[in-house]
Design an enzyme around this catalytic site. Structure first.
Site, PDB file in Angstrom:
ATOM      1  N   SER A 126       0.844  -1.182   0.000  1.00 12.91           N
ATOM      2  CA  SER A 126       0.000   0.000   0.000  1.00 12.91           C
ATOM      3  C   SER A 126       0.888   1.244   0.000  1.00 12.91           C
ATOM      4  O   SER A 126       2.118   1.154  -0.005  1.00 12.91           O
ATOM      5  CB  SER A 126      -0.919  -0.010   1.222  1.00 12.91           C
ATOM      6  OG  SER A 126      -1.860   1.041   1.147  1.00 12.91           O
ATOM      7  N   ARG A 127       0.243   2.426   0.016  1.00 14.87           N
ATOM      8  CA  ARG A 127       1.006   3.674  -0.013  1.00 14.87           C
ATOM      9  C   ARG A 127       1.611   4.012   1.351  1.00 14.87           C
ATOM     10  O   ARG A 127       2.429   4.917   1.454  1.00 14.87           O
ATOM     11  CB  ARG A 127       0.116   4.821  -0.495  1.00 14.87           C
ATOM     12  CG  ARG A 127      -0.168   4.772  -1.985  1.00 14.87           C
ATOM     13  CD  ARG A 127      -1.245   5.734  -2.386  1.00 14.87           C
ATOM     14  NE  ARG A 127      -2.554   5.287  -1.936  1.00 14.87           N
ATOM     15  CZ  ARG A 127      -3.696   5.906  -2.206  1.00 14.87           C
ATOM     16  NH1 ARG A 127      -3.675   7.032  -2.909  1.00 14.87           N
ATOM     17  NH2 ARG A 127      -4.844   5.430  -1.778  1.00 14.87           N
ATOM     18  N   HIS A 183      -1.856   2.497 -12.836  1.00 12.18           N
ATOM     19  CA  HIS A 183      -1.822   1.168 -13.445  1.00 12.18           C
ATOM     20  C   HIS A 183      -0.584   0.945 -14.302  1.00 12.18           C
ATOM     21  O   HIS A 183       0.067  -0.108 -14.214  1.00 12.18           O
ATOM     22  CB  HIS A 183      -3.088   0.930 -14.262  1.00 12.18           C
ATOM     23  CG  HIS A 183      -4.304   0.765 -13.428  1.00 12.18           C
ATOM     24  ND1 HIS A 183      -5.559   0.537 -13.972  1.00 12.18           N
ATOM     25  CD2 HIS A 183      -4.488   0.805 -12.082  1.00 12.18           C
ATOM     26  CE1 HIS A 183      -6.446   0.439 -12.989  1.00 12.18           C
ATOM     27  NE2 HIS A 183      -5.817   0.605 -11.844  1.00 12.18           N
ATOM     28  N   LYS A 208      -9.376  -2.917 -14.437  1.00 10.90           N
ATOM     29  CA  LYS A 208      -9.841  -2.053 -15.506  1.00 10.90           C
ATOM     30  C   LYS A 208     -10.014  -0.629 -14.956  1.00 10.90           C
ATOM     31  O   LYS A 208     -10.225  -0.478 -13.746  1.00 10.90           O
ATOM     32  CB  LYS A 208     -11.144  -2.601 -16.097  1.00 10.90           C
ATOM     33  CG  LYS A 208     -12.276  -2.776 -15.057  1.00 10.90           C
ATOM     34  CD  LYS A 208     -12.979  -1.473 -14.757  1.00 10.90           C
ATOM     35  CE  LYS A 208     -13.750  -1.496 -13.481  1.00 10.90           C
ATOM     36  NZ  LYS A 208     -14.103  -0.129 -13.022  1.00 10.90           N
ATOM     37  N   ASP A 260     -14.372   4.536 -15.706  1.00 11.65           N
ATOM     38  CA  ASP A 260     -14.754   3.776 -14.519  1.00 11.65           C
ATOM     39  C   ASP A 260     -15.918   2.829 -14.779  1.00 11.65           C
ATOM     40  O   ASP A 260     -15.880   1.676 -14.343  1.00 11.65           O
ATOM     41  CB  ASP A 260     -15.118   4.725 -13.374  1.00 11.65           C
ATOM     42  CG  ASP A 260     -15.037   4.007 -12.031  1.00 11.65           C
ATOM     43  OD1 ASP A 260     -13.913   3.818 -11.526  1.00 11.65           O
ATOM     44  OD2 ASP A 260     -16.093   3.607 -11.509  1.00 11.65           O
TER      45      ASP A 260
END
Length: 304
Positions: free
Chosen positions: A11-12, A54, A72, A153
């Site tokens: 994670s960040r 991505h 996606k 989205d």
């Protein structure tokens, strides 16, 4: 999923990785994507970060020797997709766009019905996906810097569905409604796939749509019911004969079907899955680029 284990999360921040790992019992947690990619005990990474990350994270993991399942939309645009696909092929690593819809048992049933000619020759598709999201310029859905908007989205779902049936459209008609933050909050699409095959698609972040898909053929139609992108039921309405309603029992939360398919590919040494090949993922990104050019939609910092 049989034959697979969830072994690590990145994670960040260390805090968010720890929270996630604690909730799902994941033994190793990493404070960055770089640390996760460097973990020698990881075979494949599922990338579920905001759209803008991505490309970078896929390249990072592929170059670190990992297989990649990337959410996606695969990237922001086709140029980024080409770069990621070229990297996977150069590295000899498995790569797939995580379009989970294609792996549901209901879609397998749909494929079988079409092969059997249940509705004759499919000629038209109508599909919508939309929900009334709370407008928040800082949320990823409404932030142009994060690739926000309806097209990437939600629109990717019906676009991918039409592609699964007929490939890329020859001609595209489109109109979009933009919000105050600069993203497309609603978009309507008309595709001509040639040979009389057409698709009418709607994606929205402001309207509660039926979220159904209807495939119409020369001998009837098939309706995928509400939440068709994670389908549990369909109806076959033939021009002649009795209608049929098919419920397909699911296990898990739906993502398990995609995960099982990817696991099977890794076990068999495949670098792509036939239900979501990389050339088709690139074609879908090219279609969305064409749409964006029509409506004048760009994102800050995207690779040209």
């Amino acid at each position: 999923v049989a034959d697979a284990r969830l072994v690590a999360v990145g994670s960040r921040s260390a805090a968010s990785a720890d929270r996630f790992a604690g909730e799902f019992g994941i033994p190793r947690r990493h404070p960055s994507a770089e640390a996760l990619a460097a973990d020698p005990g990881v075979d494949i990474v599922y990338i579920a970060s905001p759209h803008v990350a991505h490309r970078e994270q896929s390249l990072l993991c592929l170059r670190a020797g990992k297989a990649v399942l990337c959410e996606k939309p695969f990237t922001l645009n086709a140029a980024e997709a080409r770069e990621v696909i070229a990297c996977a092929r150069q590295e000899g690593r498995f790569l797939m766009e995580a379009m989970w819809t294609r792996f549901f048992p209901t879609i397998e049933t749909l494929r079988r019905l079409l092969d059997e000619g249940a509705i004759g020759e499919p000629r038209a598709l109508s599909a919508s996906i939309g929900f009334p999201a709370d407008v928040d310029a800082s949320h990823r859905l409404f932030d142009p810097a994060l690739g926000g908007g309806a097209l990437l989205d939600t629109g990717v779902y019906p676009i991918s569905f039409a592609s699964m049936l007929w490939g890329p459209p020859r001609e595209i008609g489109c109109v979009a409604a933009f919000g105050a933050s600069g993203v497309d909050e609603q978009i309507s699409l008309a595709f001509d796939h040639g040979e009389g095959r057409q698709a009418l698609l709607l994606a929205s972040l402001r309207a509660d749509t039926p979220v159904e898909a209807v495939l119409m053929g020369t001998g009837g139609c098939i309706r995928l019911h509400r939440h068709w992108y994670k389908p549990t039921a369909l109806s076959v309405l033939p021009s002649r004969g009795a209608a049929r309603h098919l419920e397909v029992a699911l296990t898990g939360n739906g993502f398990n079907y995609e995960a099982a398919a990817v696991t099977a590919c890794l076990q068999q040494g495949l670098l792509e899955h036939p239900h979501m090949p990389l050339d088709e993922t690139l074609a879908i990104m090219e279609t969305m680029d064409r749409i964006r050019a029509r409506i004048g939609l760009t994102y800050p910092g995207e690779l040209a």
